[in-house]
Design a protein around this motif. Structure first.
Motif, PDB file in Angstrom:
ATOM      1  N   THR A 169      30.341  45.679  -6.026  1.00 11.62           N
ATOM      2  CA  THR A 169      31.601  45.932  -6.728  1.00 11.62           C
ATOM      3  C   THR A 169      31.996  47.400  -6.628  1.00 11.62           C
ATOM      4  O   THR A 169      33.169  47.716  -6.367  1.00 11.62           O
ATOM      5  N   ASP A 217      37.328  39.246  -8.933  1.00 15.20           N
ATOM      6  CA  ASP A 217      36.363  39.872  -8.047  1.00 15.20           C
ATOM      7  C   ASP A 217      37.059  41.007  -7.305  1.00 15.20           C
ATOM      8  O   ASP A 217      38.285  41.066  -7.252  1.00 15.20           O
ATOM      9  N   THR A 218      36.282  41.916  -6.738  1.00 17.06           N
ATOM     10  CA  THR A 218      36.856  42.985  -5.922  1.00 17.06           C
ATOM     11  C   THR A 218      36.570  42.688  -4.462  1.00 17.06           C
ATOM     12  O   THR A 218      35.467  42.276  -4.112  1.00 17.06           O
ATOM     13  N   LYS A 219      37.573  42.887  -3.630  1.00 25.32           N
ATOM     14  CA  LYS A 219      37.437  42.638  -2.193  1.00 25.32           C
ATOM     15  C   LYS A 219      38.192  43.721  -1.429  1.00 25.32           C
ATOM     16  O   LYS A 219      39.136  44.301  -1.935  1.00 25.32           O
ATOM     17  N   TRP A 220      37.781  43.962  -0.224  1.00 19.05           N
ATOM     18  CA  TRP A 220      38.521  44.826   0.680  1.00 19.05           C
ATOM     19  C   TRP A 220      38.394  44.242   2.080  1.00 19.05           C
ATOM     20  O   TRP A 220      37.431  43.566   2.401  1.00 19.05           O
ATOM     21  N   GLN A 255      42.948  43.040  -8.414  1.00 23.30           N
ATOM     22  CA  GLN A 255      42.122  41.937  -7.936  1.00 23.30           C
ATOM     23  C   GLN A 255      41.263  41.350  -9.046  1.00 23.30           C
ATOM     24  O   GLN A 255      41.125  40.133  -9.154  1.00 23.30           O
ATOM     25  N   MET A 256      40.692  42.194  -9.886  1.00 21.17           N
ATOM     26  CA  MET A 256      39.881  41.695 -10.991  1.00 21.17           C
ATOM     27  C   MET A 256      40.722  40.861 -11.952  1.00 21.17           C
ATOM     28  O   MET A 256      40.238  39.889 -12.512  1.00 21.17           O
ATOM     29  N   ASN A 277      33.261  48.113  -3.134  1.00 21.95           N
ATOM     30  CA  ASN A 277      34.602  47.577  -2.924  1.00 21.95           C
ATOM     31  C   ASN A 277      35.657  48.396  -3.662  1.00 21.95           C
ATOM     32  O   ASN A 277      36.772  48.567  -3.164  1.00 21.95           O
ATOM     33  N   ILE A 278      35.342  48.908  -4.857  1.00 25.03           N
ATOM     34  CA  ILE A 278      36.290  49.759  -5.587  1.00 25.03           C
ATOM     35  C   ILE A 278      36.555  51.030  -4.801  1.00 25.03           C
ATOM     36  O   ILE A 278      37.693  51.502  -4.718  1.00 25.03           O
ATOM     37  N   SER A 312      41.762  47.400  -7.003  1.00 25.51           N
ATOM     38  CA  SER A 312      40.594  46.689  -7.539  1.00 25.51           C
ATOM     39  C   SER A 312      40.881  46.109  -8.913  1.00 25.51           C
ATOM     40  O   SER A 312      40.458  44.992  -9.220  1.00 25.51           O
TER      41      SER A 312
END
Length: 132
Positions: A7, A28-31, A22-23, A10-11, A19
């Motif tokens: 996490t 969840d966090t994604k990139w 997305q949360m 990804n942040i 982020s």
């Protein structure tokens, strides 16, 4: 939810504002790399460093997303039915294709069944005597 290390990574890569968004939306966090957008404004991403099954995702343009908002060609790509995204595929529209209809479940436009037959049993109508 994923591990703290993933996490935080990804942040750092996606940025704090993205982020938090997305949360709020997907939990969840994604990139990843932006692969393309569809006609509804949804953005499709891919990150092959992710765990299998989590490497492709969509960020919906609408505030209340629905599965019906995704075009069928993009759905094939998300579900890994095809490997190349629709931007690289040569999809010719067919004359029998129509516009997708939204899902009206839970709204006033939803389908409601009704009966056209006469009921076989009548309801009990109680009779009340007058008080003395």
């Amino acid at each position: 939810m994923s591990t703290i290390g993933r996490t935080i990574k990804n942040i750092m890569k996606a940025g704090p504002a993205n982020s938090l968004k997305q949360m709020n939306h997907i939990g969840d966090t994604k990139w990843g790399a932006l692969i393309g957008t569809d006609r509804n404004g949804n953005k499709f991403f891919e990150n092959n460093d992710e765990v299998s099954g989590r490497e492709r995702w969509v960020e919906f343009a609408s505030v209340e997303p629905e599965a019906a908002d995704i075009d069928p060609a993009w759905h094939m790509w998300l579900a890994r039915i095809v490997q190349e995204p629709p931007t690289e595929m040569n999809i010719k529209p067919q004359k029998w294709w129509g516009e997708p209809t939204p899902n009206f479940t839970g709204t006033t436009k939803s389908f409601r069944t009704y009966s056209t037959t006469k009921p076989k049993v009548s309801a009990w109508e109680p009779t009340v005597r007058a008080r003395q």
